[in-house]
Design a protein around this motif. Sequence first.
Motif, short mmCIF file in Angstrom:
data_model
loop_
_atom_site.label_atom_id
_atom_site.label_comp_id
_atom_site.label_asym_id
_atom_site.label_seq_id
_atom_site.Cartn_x
_atom_site.Cartn_y
_atom_site.Cartn_z
N VAL A 1 0.84 -1.20 0.00
CA VAL A 1 0.00 0.00 0.00
C VAL A 1 0.88 1.25 0.00
CG1 VAL A 1 -1.72 1.31 1.30
CG2 VAL A 1 -1.91 -1.18 1.14
N GLN A 2 1.95 1.23 0.79
CA GLN A 2 2.84 2.37 0.83
C GLN A 2 3.52 2.60 -0.51
OE1 GLN A 2 5.47 2.62 4.27
NE2 GLN A 2 4.20 1.14 5.37
N LEU A 3 3.99 1.51 -1.13
CA LEU A 3 4.66 1.65 -2.42
C LEU A 3 3.72 2.20 -3.49
CD1 LEU A 3 6.73 -1.65 -2.44
CD2 LEU A 3 7.60 0.67 -2.11
N LEU A 4 2.50 1.71 -3.49
CA LEU A 4 1.52 2.21 -4.45
C LEU A 4 1.23 3.69 -4.20
CD1 LEU A 4 -0.95 -0.82 -4.55
CD2 LEU A 4 0.70 -0.14 -6.31
N TYR B 1 4.27 5.76 -5.45
CA TYR B 1 4.44 5.74 -6.90
C TYR B 1 3.29 6.40 -7.65
CZ TYR B 1 5.56 4.00 -11.55
OH TYR B 1 5.87 3.91 -12.88
N PHE B 2 2.07 6.16 -7.20
CA PHE B 2 0.92 6.65 -7.97
C PHE B 2 0.34 7.96 -7.43
CE2 PHE B 2 0.88 2.10 -9.03
CZ PHE B 2 0.92 2.20 -10.41
N ALA B 3 0.51 8.21 -6.14
CA ALA B 3 -0.07 9.41 -5.55
C ALA B 3 0.98 10.48 -5.28
CB ALA B 3 -0.82 9.06 -4.26
N ALA B 4 1.95 10.17 -4.43
CA ALA B 4 2.96 11.17 -4.06
C ALA B 4 3.76 11.64 -5.27
CB ALA B 4 3.89 10.59 -3.00
N TRP B 5 4.08 10.72 -6.18
CA TRP B 5 4.83 11.10 -7.37
C TRP B 5 4.08 12.15 -8.18
CZ3 TRP B 5 9.23 11.28 -9.88
CH2 TRP B 5 9.23 11.46 -11.27
#
Length: 247
Positions: A73-76, A79-83
């Motif tokens: 969940v953190q990686l997603l 990658y998809f939100a914070a980026w």
Amino acid sequence: MNLHPDWHGVLSGLPLQWLISGYATTLWVTLAGSLLATLLAVLLLALRLSGNRLAQGLVALWISLFRNTPLLVQLLFWYFAAWNLLPREWRDWINGDHSAVLLPGNVWWLTPEFLCSAWGLGVFIAAYLVEEINAGLRAVSGGQREAAVSQGFSGWGMLRWILLPQGLANAWQPLVGQYLNLMKLSSLASAIGFAELTYQTRQIESYNAHTLEAFAVGTLLYLGTGLVLGWLLGCLGPQANIAGGAR
């Protein structure tokens, strides 16, 4: 029927390049994530030991958030939100053509995938490192603290020369376990949810019939690396240095 695998067919040509690429990616993501995790752990530990209640509360919140949220969940999120929250100029620059960002093993580090993987792993593992070190500090006997006070050690001096060395010695094996865990998780991180070893094996399957053999080779590479890293970190630990000094 030939039961002996044709290892030459696995360890040559394009399949070998895929295996080496996945393996090199794991090593570089592990190194970057470990450095970041160590720096964050030192910062968080300093805030926890500062005596400031606000700082201690922020550290407790950090640890609770990142330890209790599944890594995937953190990686997603990274990658998809914070980026996507970064300024467009930053994203365009990172996605641009940079000729000097190629690491040995043909690994590009200035990419969203690599940066988000290393950051996500560093943040995740740092929360565990702080807790392991804190547990090691709590395991130092009260008599050691009293002896340090009686000898005139200041609070910082006691931490630097008495508590921290013994706390690290107490927590070294769990710390080694966390760094090895980071290496294992780098396979998950480097492809944002799909272990690159599995991906590379699937690529080999589409290329030839040596899928099982290729998977075995890749697994041995990871296993061997884990054993070597575990041995090196064990040799570098405070307990090993103390034993060497005693001899």
